[in-house]
Write a protein that holds these residues in place. Structure first.
Motif, PDB file in Angstrom:
ATOM      1  N   SER A 114       0.856  -1.190   0.000  1.00 21.80           N
ATOM      2  CA  SER A 114       0.000   0.000   0.000  1.00 21.80           C
ATOM      3  C   SER A 114       0.885   1.231   0.000  1.00 21.80           C
ATOM      4  O   SER A 114       1.460   1.608   1.032  1.00 21.80           O
ATOM      5  CB  SER A 114      -0.918  -0.018   1.233  1.00 21.80           C
ATOM      6  N   PHE A 115       1.023   1.834  -1.158  1.00 21.62           N
ATOM      7  CA  PHE A 115       1.918   2.967  -1.342  1.00 21.62           C
ATOM      8  C   PHE A 115       1.087   4.217  -1.607  1.00 21.62           C
ATOM      9  O   PHE A 115       0.329   4.274  -2.578  1.00 21.62           O
ATOM     10  CB  PHE A 115       2.865   2.713  -2.517  1.00 21.62           C
ATOM     11  N   THR A 116       1.249   5.213  -0.762  1.00 21.80           N
ATOM     12  CA  THR A 116       0.437   6.427  -0.831  1.00 21.80           C
ATOM     13  C   THR A 116       1.232   7.592  -1.410  1.00 21.80           C
ATOM     14  O   THR A 116       2.395   7.795  -1.056  1.00 21.80           O
ATOM     15  CB  THR A 116      -0.072   6.809   0.566  1.00 21.80           C
ATOM     16  N   ASP A 117       0.584   8.325  -2.286  1.00 18.11           N
ATOM     17  CA  ASP A 117       1.137   9.557  -2.849  1.00 18.11           C
ATOM     18  C   ASP A 117       2.454   9.335  -3.581  1.00 18.11           C
ATOM     19  O   ASP A 117       3.454  10.008  -3.330  1.00 18.11           O
ATOM     20  CB  ASP A 117       1.306  10.621  -1.758  1.00 18.11           C
ATOM     21  N   VAL A 118       2.431   8.389  -4.516  1.00 18.48           N
ATOM     22  CA  VAL A 118       3.554   8.252  -5.444  1.00 18.48           C
ATOM     23  C   VAL A 118       3.419   9.356  -6.489  1.00 18.48           C
ATOM     24  O   VAL A 118       2.325   9.618  -6.996  1.00 18.48           O
ATOM     25  CB  VAL A 118       3.525   6.874  -6.139  1.00 18.48           C
ATOM     26  N   ARG A 119       4.526  10.008  -6.829  1.00 17.29           N
ATOM     27  CA  ARG A 119       4.472  11.114  -7.788  1.00 17.29           C
ATOM     28  C   ARG A 119       5.517  10.937  -8.890  1.00 17.29           C
ATOM     29  O   ARG A 119       6.711  10.805  -8.615  1.00 17.29           O
ATOM     30  CB  ARG A 119       4.674  12.456  -7.093  1.00 17.29           C
ATOM     31  N   LEU A 120       5.029  10.933 -10.120  1.00 16.88           N
ATOM     32  CA  LEU A 120       5.894  10.843 -11.294  1.00 16.88           C
ATOM     33  C   LEU A 120       5.785  12.130 -12.080  1.00 16.88           C
ATOM     34  O   LEU A 120       4.683  12.638 -12.306  1.00 16.88           O
ATOM     35  CB  LEU A 120       5.473   9.664 -12.177  1.00 16.88           C
ATOM     36  N   ALA A 121       6.921  12.640 -12.509  1.00 19.31           N
ATOM     37  CA  ALA A 121       6.927  13.892 -13.271  1.00 19.31           C
ATOM     38  C   ALA A 121       6.637  13.609 -14.745  1.00 19.31           C
ATOM     39  O   ALA A 121       7.341  12.845 -15.393  1.00 19.31           O
ATOM     40  CB  ALA A 121       8.269  14.595 -13.123  1.00 19.31           C
ATOM     41  N   TRP A 122       5.585  14.207 -15.249  1.00 12.39           N
ATOM     42  CA  TRP A 122       5.191  14.072 -16.655  1.00 12.39           C
ATOM     43  C   TRP A 122       5.914  15.143 -17.461  1.00 12.39           C
ATOM     44  O   TRP A 122       5.842  16.342 -17.165  1.00 12.39           O
ATOM     45  CB  TRP A 122       3.676  14.208 -16.758  1.00 12.39           C
ATOM     46  N   ASP A 123       6.626  14.721 -18.499  1.00  9.84           N
ATOM     47  CA  ASP A 123       7.334  15.648 -19.379  1.00  9.84           C
ATOM     48  C   ASP A 123       6.330  16.215 -20.389  1.00  9.84           C
ATOM     49  O   ASP A 123       6.251  15.775 -21.535  1.00  9.84           O
ATOM     50  CB  ASP A 123       8.471  14.925 -20.086  1.00  9.84           C
ATOM     51  N   VAL A 124       5.577  17.196 -19.950  1.00  3.32           N
ATOM     52  CA  VAL A 124       4.495  17.761 -20.749  1.00  3.32           C
ATOM     53  C   VAL A 124       5.026  18.407 -22.023  1.00  3.32           C
ATOM     54  O   VAL A 124       4.428  18.298 -23.101  1.00  3.32           O
ATOM     55  CB  VAL A 124       3.691  18.779 -19.917  1.00  3.32           C
ATOM     56  N   ALA A 125       6.172  19.045 -21.914  1.00  2.00           N
ATOM     57  CA  ALA A 125       6.726  19.743 -23.071  1.00  2.00           C
ATOM     58  C   ALA A 125       7.060  18.764 -24.194  1.00  2.00           C
ATOM     59  O   ALA A 125       6.764  19.011 -25.368  1.00  2.00           O
ATOM     60  CB  ALA A 125       7.973  20.526 -22.663  1.00  2.00           C
ATOM     61  N   THR A 126       7.676  17.627 -23.834  1.00  2.00           N
ATOM     62  CA  THR A 126       8.007  16.621 -24.846  1.00  2.00           C
ATOM     63  C   THR A 126       6.755  16.078 -25.521  1.00  2.00           C
ATOM     64  O   THR A 126       6.730  15.858 -26.742  1.00  2.00           O
ATOM     65  CB  THR A 126       8.804  15.472 -24.211  1.00  2.00           C
ATOM     66  N   ASP A 127       5.696  15.885 -24.748  1.00  2.00           N
ATOM     67  CA  ASP A 127       4.460  15.342 -25.307  1.00  2.00           C
ATOM     68  C   ASP A 127       3.629  16.399 -26.037  1.00  2.00           C
ATOM     69  O   ASP A 127       2.628  16.061 -26.668  1.00  2.00           O
ATOM     70  CB  ASP A 127       3.616  14.687 -24.201  1.00  2.00           C
ATOM     71  N   GLY A 128       4.024  17.658 -25.913  1.00  2.00           N
ATOM     72  CA  GLY A 128       3.398  18.707 -26.710  1.00  2.00           C
ATOM     73  C   GLY A 128       2.055  19.197 -26.209  1.00  2.00           C
ATOM     74  O   GLY A 128       1.303  19.827 -26.963  1.00  2.00           O
ATOM     75  N   TYR A 129       1.742  18.967 -24.941  1.00  2.00           N
ATOM     76  CA  TYR A 129       0.480  19.477 -24.398  1.00  2.00           C
ATOM     77  C   TYR A 129       0.692  20.901 -23.885  1.00  2.00           C
ATOM     78  O   TYR A 129       1.574  21.148 -23.069  1.00  2.00           O
ATOM     79  CB  TYR A 129      -0.024  18.569 -23.283  1.00  2.00           C
ATOM     80  N   ASP A 130      -0.147  21.820 -24.333  1.00  2.00           N
ATOM     81  CA  ASP A 130       0.044  23.234 -23.989  1.00  2.00           C
ATOM     82  C   ASP A 130      -0.929  23.730 -22.934  1.00  2.00           C
ATOM     83  O   ASP A 130      -1.013  24.939 -22.682  1.00  2.00           O
ATOM     84  CB  ASP A 130      -0.068  24.112 -25.241  1.00  2.00           C
ATOM     85  N   GLY A 131      -1.679  22.813 -22.338  1.00  2.00           N
ATOM     86  CA  GLY A 131      -2.594  23.212 -21.272  1.00  2.00           C
ATOM     87  C   GLY A 131      -3.970  23.597 -21.740  1.00  2.00           C
ATOM     88  O   GLY A 131      -4.841  23.915 -20.920  1.00  2.00           O
ATOM     89  N   MET A 132      -4.233  23.552 -23.030  1.00  2.61           N
ATOM     90  CA  MET A 132      -5.539  23.927 -23.544  1.00  2.61           C
ATOM     91  C   MET A 132      -6.363  22.674 -23.841  1.00  2.61           C
ATOM     92  O   MET A 132      -5.865  21.709 -24.414  1.00  2.61           O
ATOM     93  CB  MET A 132      -5.394  24.752 -24.822  1.00  2.61           C
ATOM     94  N   GLY A 133      -7.621  22.693 -23.451  1.00  3.22           N
ATOM     95  CA  GLY A 133      -8.527  21.590 -23.751  1.00  3.22           C
ATOM     96  C   GLY A 133      -8.728  20.653 -22.583  1.00  3.22           C
ATOM     97  O   GLY A 133      -8.012  20.688 -21.574  1.00  3.22           O
ATOM     98  N   LEU A 134      -9.717  19.790 -22.729  1.00  2.00           N
ATOM     99  CA  LEU A 134     -10.050  18.813 -21.697  1.00  2.00           C
ATOM    100  C   LEU A 134      -9.075  17.653 -21.777  1.00  2.00           C
ATOM    101  O   LEU A 134      -8.944  17.003 -22.815  1.00  2.00           O
ATOM    102  CB  LEU A 134     -11.479  18.305 -21.889  1.00  2.00           C
TER     103      LEU A 134
END
Length: 503
Positions: A114-134
């Motif tokens: 039972s592991f609580t609050d595991v956090r992985l950093a998503w490389d948003v820039a590499t995946d090209g998501y600009d924060g717009m949209g659902l």
């Protein structure tokens, strides 16, 4: 499935948690960035029957965790991970190829993980998501087992009665036919010369399909995953729920190629417990989520592994995963003895997450439990595989023999469904390397890893299935490693695969 809806400025996030094989991702959420270069994917993770041993075999189980995302209902894409942001105490979170993370105990442990609050950093820039949209995000987890680096044996050696030898088992050439020891990660000579790895290539008189010629000369290249090097292997056979979760991330054209519920020459039926339903346009489901999936082809299996950023298992790795470093025993099963269940099982809670069998003994003698041949329930209504990990959940006390578990604690390597393996009996098979899927498949729904086999010549089957005779479940039996089936698209009710992450 739980969902979380977060509205952060112009960014809307819909995060899902999915459960399969008794492993659960919950409280999944994205901690949104301000500059859209990175974002933390946070979640809780748990599964039962977890362990880490500081004595033999000095291994542990783990969760392979990866994520998919889509924007405004578009196609699902694989998340690129940049780093591990944080992990709970006494937990190791190991990033692999930026495609996923292997998560496991870093100290001796036993019981529920039972592991609580595991956090992985998503490389948003590499995946090209600009924060717009659902933004929709799904976090997936698959139970794995660590198989340590080290020498092991192939084959079990000769029996005084030749009829007791496993079909075409490996041995050290020539006269004594002793087991072959894989002593390092180098190339392996295959030939009928002293000290080389060798095997017979016999015809099965009961086979309904012909064999393809086996390559019994040359070398298995050092790049071929021969089992000496450490690797992670799926703890259980792939469940129907895991297949449904994969299928539901595909585009319409990809689903057409990977639809295992359409009629084939070996179509699904209730008798083999396959209940994957794709009749609804936008979603697949199953009423047997905990039962292993069947009716897969080579293309189906390998496409799933590419999508999950895993790779296929080789036939040499199969023997290592089953036997471990133990001395070979003639006619042994994955649980390390020659005794296999022969009486029928009575099934409780059929189809449920707590599906179990009654009476794991025969005439007072504990035998290895497996779904092989005559073990259908007394009502005669199983006729197919039992749920993933059923024997470990049914035993009265912790026991490798009761659970039918391998040397390393891997379940159902003998029986239930055939284990698809990459074989070393063809040039195509020997070209296979420790290259994993990248999480992305073609627009037509097919794997595209260059070194993986693309025809049946590189693929075989190990371990036996629910309606097989017990001999097929033996670790060193190679009856079905060179049988010639139709095409890479041919589907069979008894066929599936396990994923590997090689190290």
């Amino acid at each position: 499935m739980k969902t979380y809806l977060l509205l952060l400025g112009a960014l809307m996030l819909l995060c899902g948690s999915l459960a399969a094989n008794n492993i659960t991702v919950s409280n999944a959420r994205v901690i949104a960035p301000t500059d859209y270069t990175t974002a933390d994917i946070a979640f809780d993770l748990s599964w039962d029957n977890s362990w880490r041993l500081d004595t033999s075999p000095n291994n542990w189980d783990a969760a392979w965790v990866f994520a998919k995302y889509r924007v405004d209902g578009g196609p699902w894409q694989h998340v690129t991970l940049g780093s591990v942001s944080s992990s709970p105490t006494d937990v190791t979170v190991e990033l692999m190829d930026n495609k996923g993370a292997m998560i496991y105990h870093s100290v001796t442990a036993s019981g529920t993980a039972s592991f609580t609050d595991v956090r992985l950093a998503w490389d948003v820039a590499t995946d090209g998501y600009d924060g717009m949209g659902l933004l929709d995000l799904q976090v997936f987890a698959i139970e794995m087992v660590y198989v340590p680096e080290g020498a092991y044996s192939l084959g079990t050696g000769p029996d005084p009665d030749p009829a007791n030898n496993e079909v075409d088992e490996f041995y050290t050439c020539c006269e004594d036919r002793l087991p072959y020891v894989v002593a390092d990660a180098g190339a392996i000579l295959v030939d009928s010369v002293a000290g080389a790895l060798f095997f017979n290539d016999t015809e099965d008189p009961n086979a309904t399909v012909s064999k393809r010629p086996a390559l019994r000369t040359g070398s298995i290249p050092a790049a071929f995953p021969e089992g000496f090097s450490a690797f992670y292997l799926m703890k259980y056979e792939m469940s129907q729920q895991q297949w449904v979760e994969f299928y539901n991330t595909l585009t319409p054209s990809q689903r057409t190629a990977r639809n295992i519920s359409v009629q084939t020459s070996d179509r699904d039926n209730d008798g083999w417990r396959n209940r994957v339903d794709t009749s609804l346009t936008n979603v697949a489901s199953t009423t047997n989520p905990f039962v292993p999936v069947g009716y897969l082809s080579q293309n189906d299996m390998y496409t799933y592994l590419d999508w999950a950023a895993l790779r296929p298992m080789t036939e040499l790795e199969y023997e290592k995963a089953a036997r471990g470093t133990a001395a070979p025993l003639n006619r042994e099963y994955a649980w390390g003895t020659t005794a296999s269940r022969t009486g029928s099982y009575v099934l409780s809670n059929k189809g449920a997450s707590n599906e179990t069998v009654q009476g794991p003994t025969v005439s007072g003698t504990v035998r290895g439990n497996a779904t092989l041949g005559t073990t259908d329930d007394t009502e005669g209504i199983i006729a197919g595989p039992l749920r993933c990990g059923i024997f470990a959940a049914s035993i009265p006390t912790a026991s490798r023999l009761y659970a039918g578990a391998s040397f390393y604690g891997i379940m159902e390597l003998s029986g239930n469904q055939w284990e698809s393996v990459v074989v070393m009996t063809s040039l195509e098979g020997r070209a296979f390397t420790n290259t994993h899927g990248d999480g992305t498949i073609t627009s037509q729904g097919l794997y595209d890893v260059a070194t993986w086999p693309t025809t049946r010549n590189g693929v075989g089957f190990k371990g036996g299935r629910a309606d097989n005779g017990p001999n097929f479940g033996r670790v060193s039996d190679r009856t079905y490693t060179t049988l010639q089936f139709s095409t890479a698209n041919s589907r069979y009710k008894w066929l599936q695969t396990r994923g590997v992450r090689g190290l």
